[in-house]
Scaffold this motif. Structure first.
Motif, mmCIF file in Angstrom:
data_model
loop_
_atom_site.group_PDB
_atom_site.id
_atom_site.type_symbol
_atom_site.label_atom_id
_atom_site.label_comp_id
_atom_site.label_asym_id
_atom_site.label_seq_id
_atom_site.Cartn_x
_atom_site.Cartn_y
_atom_site.Cartn_z
ATOM 1 N N ASP A 1 -5.153 -4.372 -0.684
ATOM 2 C CA ASP A 1 -5.205 -4.288 0.778
ATOM 3 C C ASP A 1 -4.086 -5.071 1.455
ATOM 4 O OD1 ASP A 1 -5.938 -6.889 0.347
ATOM 5 O OD2 ASP A 1 -7.985 -6.693 1.130
ATOM 6 N N ALA B 1 0.806 -1.228 0.000
ATOM 7 C CA ALA B 1 0.000 0.000 0.000
ATOM 8 C C ALA B 1 0.834 1.271 0.000
ATOM 9 C CB ALA B 1 -0.936 -0.005 1.216
ATOM 10 N N GLN C 1 -10.346 0.280 -6.300
ATOM 11 C CA GLN C 1 -9.587 0.452 -5.068
ATOM 12 C C GLN C 1 -8.217 -0.174 -5.207
ATOM 13 O OE1 GLN C 1 -12.091 -1.655 -2.291
ATOM 14 N NE2 GLN C 1 -11.185 -3.644 -2.763
#
Length: 399
Positions: free
Chosen positions: A152, A135, A149
């Motif tokens: 993660d 990230a 998105q």
């Protein structure tokens, strides 16, 4: 007995322009073609200055936006020219540098490819690569998502596509159901990135998490490229320490670079190219001035009778010279005005097409006009003097 002097010949300023443009109005095609040379030269100069300034402004804006404090650490080569590997703890060691603001490791999975589906022949990758990251990548590169998105960090088989990779794979939006065949596994596309001007290798990549790469793609834990943000006041100092920090055993196997140097190099190339094209524009302007001089000399020869008649009727040499120098100045000024307009239009068209801010230096506009007027004055000087000193008897003599 008192004698009276002959009345002195005069030429009013109000009459100078009509008299001076008589030749242009009577030979319009010749005037048009001779003025075209000046127009081409001035248009070239204005366009080169305008396009160069607009493109430089765009690059400088990119540098201001992206920053010049981005550094990269990547795999180097050994003495045999083979690619080396960064140590597995290279990221942790580099993050100990006090002047470092952030660090984002990535690993190119060299034997792994991404395809639109499992029916595409092996090897037809379209230049796309697969890279593992975490990230910290977006924050370090000041990147953004076009849709969806980011990763993660979990082990799930999901991927984020670079801007160009998404285009070549035919995926322009994130639906949550689109999948790609990546490393002999189906990966769901969860995001699409905007372009990275300072990291174009990411635009053609499919990004996966380190955990997913280790679980499905046999990732061995070695990063291949780290993106770093250093404190703006300590960029050079940090750069000198990166190689020996990343690999204390053999710093020569580490490649350190500064991506913003590529944009700086582009600025220098554009400046060099601008000087070249300015030189070509100056040559075109010189050819145009020679063309005007040639036309004016021919005009003097063709209008010998007119010149002789005016001189016989009392016109002074200065009046004849003024007539022809005015003709040359008008011709050059009109050509210069047309050239400035063409150059400005070309700059606007180019900048608009490229998405740049239109910037035309004011000195290019008024300077172009001054240069054209000066060229006209120089080009018309010899023909004007030749006409002025032409004897009336010689001018009126017919063969």
């Amino acid at each position: 007995m008192r004698t009276h002097d002959a009345p002195r010949s005069t030429l009013r300023l109000a009459d100078l322009l009509p008299v001076g443009t008589l030749g242009l109005r009577s030979r319009r095609m010749r005037a048009l073609l001779s003025g075209l040379g000046i127009a081409i030269g001035i248009a070239s100069i204005v366009a080169v200055l305008g396009v160069t300034r607009s493109s430089q402004s765009h690059l400088l804006a990119q540098l201001d936006e992206l920053g010049t404090n981005l550094l990269t650490v990547a795999n180097g080569t050994d003495r045999d020219g083979l690619e080396t590997e960064l140590p597995t703890d290279a990221t942790a060691m580099i993050r100990q540098i006090p002047e470092l603001l952030s660090a984002a490791p990535t690993a190119k999975l060299g034997t792994t490819a991404v395809y639109r589906n499992d029916h595409v022949p092996v090897g037809q990758t379209g230049g796309r690569s697969v890279r593992a990251c975490d990230a910290s990548l977006l924050a370090t590169l000041d990147g953004a998502l076009l849709a969806g998105q980011f990763l993660d960090g979990g082990p799930a088989p999901v991927t984020v596509l670079g801007y160009s990779a998404a285009g070549t794979l035919g995926i322009d939006r994130v639906t949550g159901t689109d999948r790609v065949w990546l490393g002999n596994h189906w990966y769901t596309v969860v995001g699409i990135l905007t372009p990275f001007p300072l990291a174009p290798e990411l635009d053609q990549a499919a990004l996966v998490s380190f955990e997913s790469a280790a679980r499905f793609l046999d990732y061995n834990g070695h990063p291949s490229r780290l993106y770093l943000r250093a404190h703006p006041d300590h960029v050079a100092d940090v750069a000198t320490r990166l190689a020996r920090t990343a690999d204390p055993v053999d710093p020569s196997r580490v490649e350190v670079s500064r991506p913003s140097d590529a944009l700086t190099a582009q600025l220098k190339v554009k400046e060099a190219g601008a000087f070249l094209f300015l030189g070509l524009g100056a040559i075109a302007l010189l050819v145009g001035a020679i063309g005007i001089a040639n036309v004016m000399v021919i005009s003097v020869l063709e209008r010998r009778v007119e010149i002789g008649l005016r001189r016989a009727l009392g016109a002074a040499r200065g009046h004849v010279a003024a007539q022809f120098i005015t003709e040359s100045l008008v011709l050059a000024t009109l050509g210069g005005a047309v050239g400035v307009a063409i150059g400005a239009a070309a700059t606007v068209a180019m900048a608009t097409d490229q998405g740049w801010t239109v910037l035309i230096p004011p000195e290019a506009l008024w300077g172009g006009m001054l240069v054209s007027v000066a060229a006209g004055a120089v080009a018309g000087l010899y023909p004007a003097l030749r006409a002025a000193y032409l004897a009336p008897t010689d001018a009126l003599r017919t063969s």
